[in-house]
Structures are given as structure tokens and as C-alpha cells.
Design a protein around this motif. Sequence first.
Motif, PDB file in Angstrom:
ATOM      1  N   ARG A  29       0.331  -1.256   0.061  1.00 42.10           N
ATOM      2  CA  ARG A  29       0.442   0.336   0.144  1.00 42.10           C
ATOM      3  C   ARG A  29       0.755   1.437   0.217  1.00 42.10           C
ATOM      4  N   ALA A  30       0.629   1.693  -0.566  1.00 44.37           N
ATOM      5  CA  ALA A  30       1.148   3.570  -0.982  1.00 44.37           C
ATOM      6  C   ALA A  30       1.150   4.266  -0.107  1.00 44.37           C
ATOM      7  N   VAL A  31       2.302   4.964   1.096  1.00 41.99           N
ATOM      8  CA  VAL A  31       1.927   6.138   1.886  1.00 41.99           C
ATOM      9  C   VAL A  31       1.835   7.196   1.262  1.00 41.99           C
ATOM     10  N   THR A  32       2.032   8.165   2.142  1.00 41.17           N
ATOM     11  CA  THR A  32       2.768   9.432   1.510  1.00 41.17           C
ATOM     12  C   THR A  32       4.308   9.153   2.365  1.00 41.17           C
ATOM     13  N   ALA A  33       5.107  10.369   1.903  1.00 42.64           N
ATOM     14  CA  ALA A  33       6.716   9.922   2.146  1.00 42.64           C
ATOM     15  C   ALA A  33       6.429  11.011   4.145  1.00 42.64           C
ATOM     16  N   PHE A  34       5.883  11.655   3.995  1.00 38.25           N
ATOM     17  CA  PHE A  34       5.958  12.506   5.734  1.00 38.25           C
ATOM     18  C   PHE A  34       5.468  11.322   6.862  1.00 38.25           C
ATOM     19  N   ASP A  35       4.671  10.216   6.322  1.00 39.45           N
ATOM     20  CA  ASP A  35       4.263   9.515   6.629  1.00 39.45           C
ATOM     21  C   ASP A  35       4.213   8.389   7.339  1.00 39.45           C
ATOM     22  N   PHE A  36       5.763   8.124   5.769  1.00 38.90           N
ATOM     23  CA  PHE A  36       6.423   7.449   5.978  1.00 38.90           C
ATOM     24  C   PHE A  36       7.610   7.202   6.782  1.00 38.90           C
ATOM     25  N   ILE A  37       8.597   8.284   6.176  1.00 40.67           N
ATOM     26  CA  ILE A  37       9.956   8.527   7.108  1.00 40.67           C
ATOM     27  C   ILE A  37       9.348   8.941   8.510  1.00 40.67           C
ATOM     28  N   ALA A  38       8.401   9.482   8.870  1.00 39.39           N
ATOM     29  CA  ALA A  38       7.894  10.049  10.800  1.00 39.39           C
ATOM     30  C   ALA A  38       7.660   7.744  11.288  1.00 39.39           C
ATOM     31  N   ARG A  39       7.187   7.335  10.512  1.00 42.63           N
ATOM     32  CA  ARG A  39       7.277   5.673  10.654  1.00 42.63           C
ATOM     33  C   ARG A  39       8.084   5.210  11.430  1.00 42.63           C
ATOM     34  N   VAL A  40       9.255   5.595  10.081  1.00 41.41           N
ATOM     35  CA  VAL A  40      10.935   4.844  10.096  1.00 41.41           C
ATOM     36  C   VAL A  40      11.041   5.524  11.634  1.00 41.41           C
ATOM     37  N   ILE A  41      10.987   6.854  11.511  1.00 41.93           N
ATOM     38  CA  ILE A  41      12.127   7.195  12.360  1.00 41.93           C
ATOM     39  C   ILE A  41      11.580   6.930  13.899  1.00 41.93           C
ATOM     40  N   THR A  42      10.453   6.968  14.305  1.00 41.78           N
ATOM     41  CA  THR A  42       9.225   6.384  15.463  1.00 41.78           C
ATOM     42  C   THR A  42       9.948   4.746  15.934  1.00 41.78           C
ATOM     43  N   GLU A  43      10.433   4.296  14.638  1.00 42.08           N
ATOM     44  CA  GLU A  43      10.502   2.426  14.975  1.00 42.08           C
ATOM     45  C   GLU A  43      12.063   2.292  15.178  1.00 42.08           C
ATOM     46  N   GLN A  44      12.509   3.408  15.041  1.00 41.84           N
ATOM     47  CA  GLN A  44      13.894   3.396  15.349  1.00 41.84           C
ATOM     48  C   GLN A  44      14.315   2.785  16.600  1.00 41.84           C
ATOM     49  N   ARG A  45      15.653   2.361  17.088  1.00 41.76           N
ATOM     50  CA  ARG A  45      15.374   1.777  18.942  1.00 41.76           C
ATOM     51  C   ARG A  45      16.257   2.929  19.325  1.00 41.76           C
TER      52      ARG A  45
END
Length: 323
Positions: A29-45
Motif C-alpha cells: 500500500r502506498a503512503v505519504t512520504a511524511f507518514d513513511f519517514i515519521a514511522r521509520v524514525i519512530t520505530e528506530q530503537r
Amino acid sequence: MRRKKSTKPRPLPPRDGLGASRARLPGDRAVTAFDFIARVITEQRYRHPDDDAHAVMQRFDAGEVVLRDGTPLRPDDLIEPGTDVFFYRHPAPERPVPFDIETVFEDDYILVVNKPHFLATMPRAAHITESATVRLRRATGNEELTPAHRLDRMTAGLLLLTKRAEHRGAYQELFARREVRKRYVAIARDAPVPTPTVWTHHIDKQPGELVATLQEGLPANAETHVLARAPIDAPSLQAVHGVVEPLACYVLEPVTGRTHQLRVQMCAAGVPIVGDPLYPTAVSGGVEDFRVPMRLAAVVLEFTDPLTGRGRCFGLDACGLWG
């Protein structure tokens, strides 16, 4: 035939010693660039506590979220699954390693240093800015400075870095082809380990596992030459590590370079390295004591220079390492 590593520039250049991070959108599923990067950063340990939604938006405002071809993304651009996106991470604060990196040799092509214990070679996991690569890039201003090989974070000693991207592959291939003679010294209890001898084992290290293991009945994938064993008189070292047994210095030449190879093989021989936090028993997590390093160091690098054709030999005074 080994494939030559590409030196093609990344979409975002290294900055302040750190290369840009790459994230690939999974799923269907496609997502917005903001949502993708925000999720990646939030999930960084390991991330900076101030790396919030505002900090994510600042990256977009600065044009620092890009596609593989360098095209800047807007926050509301849709990202399709499988797309690679590049951005700069904000590392979490790290406990400084209180040791300096000593320069051993430098010319137009390479930099050879004495890396201290506890300092990672490359940025990884919780050790990003406290790595030899980042420290040296920041100290020299050379963002192209890159290690040609690796040393364990707990291992000290000689580390070779290339100074320009166009020279990197030649030296990395030299190590990959095992055309570099490497010698280490390790301190362990004095035991009747025969020397000279050769240790061969099958070592397995699974991703996510702290320790490597020896596998019986499988073809050997790790080889080390044990050149010498010499008793040492080191009461101060014994006191630091709480060791009462007599100690010896073991001189080791690994032919292969498996993860934790020397540590595993020393332990298997009944002489685990003094100060090793994993072998034979993993020490529970906690604040590391920088006064108690693992007593393993790379003391010799010898090879034929792939650019000049000259013989190179770099060495450290092994006797002076354990003062």
C-alpha cells in the motif's frame, strides 16, 4: 568472481561524519512520504528524543528527503511499496568513549590508526557517533574516509581507512581476498596451549544473536595460526580484572575473518581472553567499565599496496599495550 563494489555517489552526501539512511517501503500500500519517514524514525530503537514530527518536517523543508535519483520529496507525495527513500538520521546521545584515536601512518591514499577499545569501527545500532569512522571524518573534515576492514568494538589496534572513494575498492578487495597478513595479541590465563599450531573450526553467528558458536561435523570456515605463547608478569592487569591465575600473551594470525573468530577459538581452547564480556559467559547488560577492556589487539598489518605496488607493514608495540 567477486563483484566489485560500486563507488557511485549516494543521493545525499555524508554530513558531519554520517552517511544518509536508506529506508524501503514494505507491504502493498502506498503512503505519504511524511507518514513513511515519521514511522521509520519512530520505530528506530536508537533515536534522538527531539526527533519528532517537527524535526521530520524540517527535513522536507530542507530538501533532505529524496529518492534514489536525488529527487526531493514533498511531505504529501505518495510512496509506492519497494521505493527507496534517503534521509539523515538524528542519532541518540551516546556515552563518550574516553580514549583517543592515534594516527600510525598517513599518505595520499590511506590512513592507518590505532583504534581504542570500546569504539566501534562503523556506525551501528547504539554506537553511531562513537565510532572510528564518524570521529575521524569529523576530525579530518574528510567525509569520504572509510574503513577498508573492521575491528570488533571491543578489540583495539590497527585499522586502515581509505581517504578517497575512488581508492576504496582496491583496499577493501585486498582484505576480502585475504591478501593482508594480520597479527593479534591476546591476554589470557597461562595454559599449556601448544605453539605453533593451527586452529580450524566451523563458526556460526546468527543475525540478532550476541554470541557465535562452534558447529561440530561441518566443514571448517575459520582458521587461525597460533604462533606463540609467552608468560607475562602483570600484577596490575590481574588486579584490574580480578584475576589470580598467571597470565600469558598469545600471538595469533587469523587466516579468515569470521565474526568473533579469535574470541571463540581462544575460549574453545580453554583460554578465554581476559575481559571478554561474551565468552565463555555473556555478562548481563549494564554500564560498561572503560577501565576493564577486553585484552585483544590487532598489532600487525602487512600487504602489497594495490596502488603503488610497494610492500607495506604497520605494527604496534605489543608489549606497550597492556601497561
